[in-house]
Each structure stands twice: as structure tokens, then as C-alpha cells.
Motif scaffolding. Structure first.
Motif, short mmCIF file in Angstrom:
data_model
loop_
_atom_site.label_atom_id
_atom_site.label_comp_id
_atom_site.label_asym_id
_atom_site.label_seq_id
_atom_site.Cartn_x
_atom_site.Cartn_y
_atom_site.Cartn_z
N SER A 117 24.15 -4.80 -11.85
CA SER A 117 24.66 -5.51 -10.69
C SER A 117 25.48 -4.56 -9.82
N VAL A 118 25.75 -5.00 -8.61
CA VAL A 118 26.59 -4.26 -7.68
C VAL A 118 27.48 -5.27 -6.95
N GLN A 119 28.57 -4.78 -6.41
CA GLN A 119 29.44 -5.60 -5.58
C GLN A 119 29.16 -5.24 -4.12
N GLU A 120 29.04 -6.24 -3.30
CA GLU A 120 28.76 -6.01 -1.88
C GLU A 120 29.88 -6.66 -1.07
N MET A 121 30.37 -5.93 -0.05
CA MET A 121 31.41 -6.46 0.82
C MET A 121 31.02 -6.25 2.27
N LEU A 122 31.07 -7.30 3.04
CA LEU A 122 30.80 -7.25 4.47
C LEU A 122 32.00 -6.59 5.15
N THR A 123 31.76 -5.46 5.83
CA THR A 123 32.88 -4.71 6.41
C THR A 123 33.00 -4.87 7.92
N LYS A 124 31.93 -5.27 8.58
CA LYS A 124 31.97 -5.50 10.03
C LYS A 124 30.90 -6.52 10.37
N TYR A 125 31.23 -7.43 11.29
CA TYR A 125 30.29 -8.46 11.70
C TYR A 125 30.49 -8.73 13.18
N GLU A 126 29.56 -8.23 13.98
CA GLU A 126 29.64 -8.39 15.44
C GLU A 126 28.37 -9.08 15.93
N HIS A 127 28.36 -10.39 15.84
CA HIS A 127 27.20 -11.21 16.21
C HIS A 127 26.88 -11.00 17.69
N PRO A 128 25.66 -10.79 18.10
CA PRO A 128 24.41 -10.54 17.38
C PRO A 128 23.98 -9.08 17.45
N HIS A 129 24.96 -8.15 17.41
CA HIS A 129 24.66 -6.74 17.65
C HIS A 129 24.69 -5.83 16.42
N PHE A 147 26.14 -5.36 12.03
CA PHE A 147 26.94 -5.68 10.85
C PHE A 147 26.83 -4.53 9.87
N SER A 148 27.85 -4.40 9.03
CA SER A 148 27.85 -3.34 8.02
C SER A 148 28.44 -3.88 6.73
N TYR A 149 28.15 -3.16 5.65
CA TYR A 149 28.61 -3.58 4.34
C TYR A 149 28.75 -2.37 3.45
N THR A 150 29.55 -2.52 2.41
CA THR A 150 29.72 -1.49 1.39
C THR A 150 29.23 -2.05 0.07
N VAL A 151 28.52 -1.23 -0.66
CA VAL A 151 28.04 -1.58 -2.00
C VAL A 151 28.78 -0.67 -2.98
N SER A 152 29.35 -1.27 -4.02
CA SER A 152 30.12 -0.48 -4.99
C SER A 152 30.03 -1.12 -6.37
N SER A 153 30.75 -0.54 -7.30
CA SER A 153 30.80 -1.06 -8.68
C SER A 153 29.40 -1.17 -9.28
N PHE A 179 26.24 6.68 -12.31
CA PHE A 179 26.45 8.08 -12.66
C PHE A 179 26.28 9.00 -11.45
N LEU A 180 25.65 8.49 -10.40
CA LEU A 180 25.31 9.32 -9.25
C LEU A 180 26.12 9.02 -7.99
N ALA A 181 26.48 7.75 -7.79
CA ALA A 181 27.14 7.36 -6.54
C ALA A 181 28.39 6.54 -6.82
N THR A 182 29.40 6.74 -5.97
CA THR A 182 30.60 5.92 -6.05
C THR A 182 30.43 4.63 -5.27
N SER A 183 29.65 4.72 -4.18
CA SER A 183 29.41 3.56 -3.32
C SER A 183 28.28 3.91 -2.35
N ALA A 184 27.95 2.93 -1.52
CA ALA A 184 26.96 3.15 -0.46
C ALA A 184 27.37 2.27 0.72
N ASN A 185 26.95 2.66 1.90
CA ASN A 185 27.27 1.91 3.11
C ASN A 185 25.98 1.58 3.84
N GLY A 186 25.82 0.31 4.19
CA GLY A 186 24.68 -0.14 4.98
C GLY A 186 25.14 -0.54 6.36
#
Length: 160
Positions: free
Chosen positions: A67-79, A81-87, A94-101
Motif C-alpha cells: 500500500s501507499v499513502q496519497e495526499m492531495l497537495t494542490k487543487y485548482e479546479h479545473p486547471h 491538481f497535485s499529490y504526494t505518494v509516500s509510505s 527500498f528505492l524511493a522516499t516518495s513521489a509527486n504527481g
């Protein structure tokens, strides 16, 4: 641009608002079907309310029992949005601390919408970097492409 970043683009035959409102809260199980060694999404949990408020979190469960934890970091409707994936609990831990979409939406011609999606991994160490580079460039980009094409198909099927 990061070497651990994959960016894909497409155009969808639907309005920007329709596209944004479909993709931002999308059912992840309907588009992340797995690709090669990359697992599919089998569900989400612990999300309270709609996926439209910065700081909103959820747990994403994968077919390899991780599993992963996902957090919505920015939301500007309708242009945008971004999120961070961690844990990460699977092998990516073993390879990544997090990712950003990040997703960008812009109105195109004739009721079409241009989409740009970038996903960037944050390497755990310089030793993990080459392996993560291979995953990003050989598998992850195609995983994203497959998910985006499924999203596009869903939207165009619903709109047309």
C-alpha cells in the motif's frame, strides 16, 4: 526536469471541466490495471469526503499486498491538481522516499482538453537512483500511458 520523472500528454474530446471532474476523483481501480512488474490498484481506504481538498489523504492498496499513502497537495479546479505518494510498503520502499504527481488541464480547440501528467520519484539514495531510473523510464511511463488511455476512453465514452 528530473531524471526520475515521467511526463505524458493527450487530448480528450470533452470540455476541460468534464475532463478535470472525471480525472481528479477517478476510481483508481478502473485505470491502474498493472503493467509488467507493477501492480494494479485494488482499492482505496480511509478517504473522508470528496477528493477535492488540499490535505485530503487516503490509503491506496495494490495487488502485490502493498500500500501507499496519497495526499492531495494542490487543487485548482479545473486547471491543476497535485499529490504526494509516500509510505510505500512494497519493494519501492527500498528505492524511493516518495513521489509527486501533477496534472494540468487546458482547453483546446473545438471542446477538446489537453492533459499533461508528470510523475516524479524521489530516490532514497544515490544507490537506488539507477534502479529507480530504469523503473521510471522502462515501466512507469507505460503504466501511466495505459492509465491515461483508460481515463480518456471512459471520458469520451461518457460524453459522446
Amino acid at each position: 526536469m528530473s531524471l526520475l520523472s515521467a511526463t505524458i500528454k493527450t487530448t480528450v474530446r470533452a470540455s476541460q471541466v468534464e475532463v478535470f471532474e472525471h480525472i481528479a476523483p477517478i476510481d483508481l481501480t478502473s485505470i491502474f490495471k498493472g503493467y509488467g512488474l507493477l501492480p494494479s490498484v485494488i482499492g482505496t481506504q480511509n478517504q473522508i469526503g470528496s477528493w477535492d481538498t488540499e490535505g485530503q489523504t487516503r490509503t491506496v492498496h495494490l495487488s502485490d499486498n502493498s500500500s501507499v499513502q496519497e495526499m492531495l497537495t494542490k487543487y485548482e479546479h479545473p486547471h491543476y491538481f497535485s499529490y504526494t505518494v509516500s509510505s510505500f510498503t512494497g519493494s519501492l520502499r527500498f528505492l524511493a522516499t516518495s513521489a509527486n504527481g501533477e496534472w494540468w488541464f487546458s482547453g483546446g480547440s473545438s471542446g477538446q482538453t489537453n492533459i499533461k501528467w508528470r510523475y516524479t520519484f524521489n530516490a532514497r539514495s544515490f544507490l537506488a537512483f539507477p534502479i529507480l531510473w530504469l523503473i521510471t523510464n522502462l515501466l512507469w511511463r507505460n503504466y501511466m500511458y495505459q492509465a491515461l488511455q483508460l481515463s480518456k476512453s471512459q471520458i469520451e465514452h461518457d460524453v459522446i
